[in-house]
Design a protein around this motif. Sequence first.
Motif, short mmCIF file in Angstrom:
data_model
loop_
_atom_site.label_atom_id
_atom_site.label_comp_id
_atom_site.label_asym_id
_atom_site.label_seq_id
_atom_site.Cartn_x
_atom_site.Cartn_y
_atom_site.Cartn_z
N GLY A 135 73.03 59.11 8.05
CA GLY A 135 72.52 59.79 9.06
C GLY A 135 71.16 60.87 8.54
O GLY A 135 71.13 60.55 7.14
N PRO A 136 70.43 61.40 9.16
CA PRO A 136 69.32 62.06 8.99
C PRO A 136 69.54 63.19 8.08
O PRO A 136 68.80 64.01 7.07
N GLN A 137 70.94 63.72 8.07
CA GLN A 137 71.29 65.07 7.04
C GLN A 137 71.91 64.42 6.08
O GLN A 137 73.07 65.33 5.37
N VAL A 138 71.61 63.41 5.37
CA VAL A 138 72.48 62.80 4.21
C VAL A 138 72.51 63.57 3.12
O VAL A 138 73.65 63.77 2.55
N ASP A 139 71.55 64.73 2.77
CA ASP A 139 71.59 65.59 1.67
C ASP A 139 72.22 66.76 2.02
O ASP A 139 72.17 67.60 1.18
N ASP A 190 77.33 64.80 10.26
CA ASP A 190 76.22 64.28 10.90
C ASP A 190 76.48 63.40 11.73
O ASP A 190 77.18 62.51 11.48
N THR A 225 75.35 53.07 8.54
CA THR A 225 74.20 53.68 8.98
C THR A 225 74.16 55.02 8.31
O THR A 225 75.20 55.79 8.64
N GLY A 248 74.84 61.24 13.53
CA GLY A 248 74.24 59.93 13.44
C GLY A 248 74.84 59.22 11.99
O GLY A 248 74.11 58.15 11.68
N ASP A 249 75.74 59.72 11.40
CA ASP A 249 76.14 59.17 10.04
C ASP A 249 77.52 58.39 10.49
O ASP A 249 78.57 59.01 10.77
#
Length: 504
Positions: free
Chosen positions: A389-393, A398, A387, A400-401
């Motif tokens: 995460g929302p801070q992929v960039d 992160d 998965t 959530g990553d």
Amino acid sequence: MSTAAGSEIKVRYIAVTGEEKTLCFEYGFYIGRGEACQVLIDHHMVSRQHLYCDYRAGCWWVRDLNSRYGTYVNGQALQQAPVDGPLRLRLGQHGPIVFLMARHAELQAEAITASVSDRATTDMAGTGQQPESPKLSIPSDNFTASARPAARQSRTERLGVAGVRRAMEVAARKQTLRYRSVFLLLLLLLSAATVVAVHHYYNTRKLSELALDMFYGMKTLELQVVNLQSALFDNFSGLNELYGSQIAEQQQRLETLQQQYAEFMAQLDNTKLLRTDPDRLILHVARLLGESDANAPTEFVTEVKRYIKKWRSTKRLSRAMVRLHENNYATVIAQALKQHQLPPQFLYLALQESNFRTDAIGPQTRYGHAKGMWHFIPQTAMRYGLTIGPQVDEPVVDAGDERHDFTKSTFAAARYLRDIYRTDAQASGLLVLASYNWGEGNILRLLEQMPANPRERNFWQLLQRHNIPKQTYDYVFYIVAAAVIGENPRMFGFDFDNPLAGLK
């Protein structure tokens, strides 16, 4: 090595220190980049054992030892040649220059006869005696009293020169006979040694060819096992009942072949007397990583040693190994790799990627930021079930990553490595490393131009046929060098234990 029998040869070259050096030899000697060579030249176009010079049939000879970049005289490739005068060699078309100059026995004979002449003249001058000469009947009426002493002196000088000349001739004849006797003895010894050497060479070559056949037959079977196991992992619809016993049988056969091959290579290795313990360990690790140690280029061993020195010049490896041990990462990594029939030495890929840091973040690329211990880019991570995460960039850790999740990312990395290993790389571990770094798309374009079998699709063939980026070249050799150190850290001056001991 053959004895020069009264002759010597001078070698002029640029030493490792950058200074010009001149060496003299009376026996056969090696020129190359390897530490065992008597003439050591540190240059990337110089092979580990590039040239061999020896004295035979009354003359010095130089021959190329199947060097990678060749030897050239006046732009022409050289296999072997007599050194019957000054000889200028270039190692590789753009490599360093070596000058050879032979001094033959004739020069030594002249020196000996000159020494005899000097000694005879000195002896006569020191004693004040004239050399014995035949009595001549000369009428005294022909000389005046004042002229007789001068006449006697002139005759004495002439007879003295003749005596010295005779002494020189006798010494020269004795020296020539001595040289002929020594030369004949050496010729007999050389003939016997040549027979033994030729027999040893052909016997070793046949064994090496047999080893290659064994190795690549074993790699073909390994691919079959890995492909069957991959089918089980990717498809759980009862395939285990159909193929489980077949896989177990093939796995047992593979392990038997691997053991037999290891024993065979140990016997073959004993015939190669110039190999050192580090050399043997380097080739052993190459085999563990899926490359044949029977036909590994000599330059490979030299390069790995160079990268071992790079590791020794920094604290990065020691610090990373402390982190690996404190977090017990090695156990999980080895388990994931073993589950997918991969060499446990792939553990050192994570070292090169992140120093075993789960919070590692790579620079921005067109594919996004690589994150985690295994430096997955977003696209590859999602393909293997992680998965993003929302801070992929963003270049931040992160929560959530799942690329930062050690266990999940490690098993995803093992699946990714398995797919490269069994398809594109044809069970070549070093090709897997190159693919992981450069990108499977880049390396795949090169691999598709190579035959699809392990014998012809391997790292040695890749380096011969294609140029790869320096970053990828460094990446592969840093990992191999770290794996070699890890097998026996204290051999190379490191104060930690083999992290894979007991986990293989």
